[in-house]
Design a protein around this motif. Structure first.
Motif, PDB file in Angstrom:
ATOM      1  N   UNK A 123      27.511  52.115  49.981  1.00 52.53           N
ATOM      2  CA  UNK A 123      28.485  52.106  51.073  1.00 52.53           C
ATOM      3  C   UNK A 123      29.338  50.832  51.067  1.00 52.53           C
ATOM      4  N   UNK A 124      29.386  50.188  49.880  1.00 54.52           N
ATOM      5  CA  UNK A 124      30.286  49.064  49.653  1.00 54.52           C
ATOM      6  C   UNK A 124      31.007  49.303  48.337  1.00 54.52           C
ATOM      7  N   UNK A 125      32.293  49.013  48.321  1.00 55.05           N
ATOM      8  CA  UNK A 125      33.074  49.250  47.115  1.00 55.05           C
ATOM      9  C   UNK A 125      33.940  48.039  46.792  1.00 55.05           C
ATOM     10  N   UNK A 126      34.160  47.834  45.494  1.00 58.34           N
ATOM     11  CA  UNK A 126      35.152  46.857  45.051  1.00 58.34           C
ATOM     12  C   UNK A 126      36.503  47.553  45.067  1.00 58.34           C
ATOM     13  N   UNK A 127      37.480  46.910  45.680  1.00 58.23           N
ATOM     14  CA  UNK A 127      38.838  47.447  45.729  1.00 58.23           C
ATOM     15  C   UNK A 127      39.652  46.760  44.638  1.00 58.23           C
ATOM     16  N   UNK A 128      40.270  47.558  43.753  1.00 66.11           N
ATOM     17  CA  UNK A 128      41.043  46.978  42.655  1.00 66.11           C
ATOM     18  C   UNK A 128      42.123  47.948  42.214  1.00 66.11           C
ATOM     19  N   UNK A 129      43.079  47.418  41.474  1.00 68.78           N
ATOM     20  CA  UNK A 129      44.024  48.310  40.821  1.00 68.78           C
ATOM     21  C   UNK A 129      43.272  49.035  39.695  1.00 68.78           C
ATOM     22  N   UNK A 130      43.763  50.210  39.263  1.00 69.19           N
ATOM     23  CA  UNK A 130      43.033  51.002  38.264  1.00 69.19           C
ATOM     24  C   UNK A 130      42.661  50.216  37.007  1.00 69.19           C
ATOM     25  N   UNK A 131      41.391  50.336  36.611  1.00 76.95           N
ATOM     26  CA  UNK A 131      40.844  49.737  35.393  1.00 76.95           C
ATOM     27  C   UNK A 131      40.901  48.210  35.393  1.00 76.95           C
ATOM     28  N   UNK A 132      40.968  47.619  36.598  1.00 82.21           N
ATOM     29  CA  UNK A 132      40.964  46.160  36.697  1.00 82.21           C
ATOM     30  C   UNK A 132      39.791  45.676  37.548  1.00 82.21           C
ATOM     31  N   UNK A 133      38.737  46.497  37.659  1.00 77.58           N
ATOM     32  CA  UNK A 133      37.583  46.128  38.460  1.00 77.58           C
ATOM     33  C   UNK A 133      36.768  45.048  37.739  1.00 77.58           C
ATOM     34  N   UNK A 134      35.944  44.289  38.464  1.00 72.76           N
ATOM     35  CA  UNK A 134      35.150  43.212  37.853  1.00 72.76           C
ATOM     36  C   UNK A 134      34.343  43.655  36.644  1.00 72.76           C
ATOM     37  N   UNK A 135      33.783  44.868  36.688  1.00 71.20           N
ATOM     38  CA  UNK A 135      32.980  45.359  35.564  1.00 71.20           C
ATOM     39  C   UNK A 135      33.809  45.406  34.297  1.00 71.20           C
ATOM     40  N   UNK A 136      35.067  45.810  34.402  1.00 66.07           N
ATOM     41  CA  UNK A 136      35.961  45.873  33.238  1.00 66.07           C
ATOM     42  C   UNK A 136      36.271  44.460  32.741  1.00 66.07           C
ATOM     43  N   UNK A 137      36.488  43.513  33.638  1.00 58.32           N
ATOM     44  CA  UNK A 137      36.747  42.137  33.233  1.00 58.32           C
ATOM     45  C   UNK A 137      35.537  41.550  32.512  1.00 58.32           C
ATOM     46  N   UNK A 138      34.340  41.857  32.994  1.00 53.69           N
ATOM     47  CA  UNK A 138      33.123  41.368  32.338  1.00 53.69           C
ATOM     48  C   UNK A 138      33.002  41.922  30.935  1.00 53.69           C
ATOM     49  N   UNK A 139      33.367  43.192  30.757  1.00 51.29           N
ATOM     50  CA  UNK A 139      33.327  43.805  29.428  1.00 51.29           C
ATOM     51  C   UNK A 139      34.287  43.092  28.483  1.00 51.29           C
ATOM     52  N   UNK A 140      35.478  42.755  28.989  1.00 49.18           N
ATOM     53  CA  UNK A 140      36.456  42.065  28.156  1.00 49.18           C
ATOM     54  C   UNK A 140      35.982  40.659  27.807  1.00 49.18           C
TER      55      UNK A 140
END
Length: 263
Positions: A123-140
């Protein structure tokens, strides 16, 4: 929540939690879609973003300086270590923000047993522009830095742009508060000073005791766990508008306030 947990109870609460989460997330996505034009940085950055206004916009130069300053302060530091040069027009885009469930690592311990898990807060979400969420940044950050340098720089800029939009449009935050969602800015320990925007609803979720988590993990064989709904919060749900109206009534016409409460 003061109650005795066991696996059947966890399964029951998990089913309820997922149903509530699906409903709230669907509603929230609908709100984001409706409000999408307000999340566009174009009216804020104007001529300083590619495809923005051709004519100068009031406040655009200041907004660009603020965004540039934030980018330079973060990009040059670990874990990014990116070039800090930033020139206009910026390659930022306008898009409907997306939702990603909040996740965090957790290690339950009980009588010599432990497990390294990824826990989801449904019931908590990260708000981000598409494909720019923290998980994606960590992968990069974990990939080939030389090959992904430009992509990482762009993602960092997009995250900071969304944060800028919310700062420049506080009315957006008020709208979500009126819809009973809370917006807050936090930080991820592996992403340095990058602001991470979290949106949540009035209902909280929590973890049961560690022994139940370990038992559940041993049965499922999957190193993950979802928090479960705090049913006390369901009992305590109230209507903020009603409460505000009652406060006004009590202040303006105490007699009418007492009359309302007596019925």
């Amino acid at each position: 929540m003061n109650e005795i947990f066991d696996i059947p109870r966890i399964l029951e609460l998990r089913k309820l939690t997922r149903s509530i989460s699906d409903k709230i997330e669907t509603d929230l996505k609908g709100y984001l879609s409706t409000l999408a034009p307000l999340f566009s940085p174009a009216p804020i950055l104007g001529e300083y973003m590619r495809g923005g206004s051709k004519a100068p916009l009031k406040g655009a130069e200041k907004a660009f300086r603020e965004l540039k300053s934030q980018y330079q302060a973060i990009a040059g530091q670990k874990p990014y270590s990116l070039p800090i040069e930033l020139s206009s027009p910026l390659d930022v885009f306008a898009a409907t923000p997306t939702l990603t469930a909040v996740e965090y690592p957790y290690t339950p311990n009980q009588e010599g047993k432990s497990a390294s898990l990824t826990v989801t807060s449904p019931l908590k979400w990260v708000l981000s522009y598409p494909e720019q969420e923290p998980k994606r940044l960590l992968e990069m950050l974990q990939g080939n830095r030389n090959q992904l340098k430009g992509e990482l720089s762009h993602a960092l800029l997009q995250c900071l742009t969304l944060n800028l939009v919310l700062e420049k449009r506080p009315g957006l935050v008020s709208v979500f508060q009126g819809l009973r969602f809370n917006l807050e800015t936090t930080h991820h320990e592996e992403l340095g000073e990058l602001p991470v925007i979290i949106i949540s609803c009035p209902l909280r979720t929590l973890l049961p005791p560690d022994d139940i988590i370990i038992q559940n993990t041993e049965i499922s064989g999957i190193p993950s766990f979802e928090e479960i709904i705090n049913i006390d919060d369901i009992r305590k749900l109230s209507d903020p508008l009603q409460q505000n109206i009652l406060l006004i009534t009590q202040e303006v016409t105490p007699a009418v306030y007492k009359e309302i409460l007596s019925h």
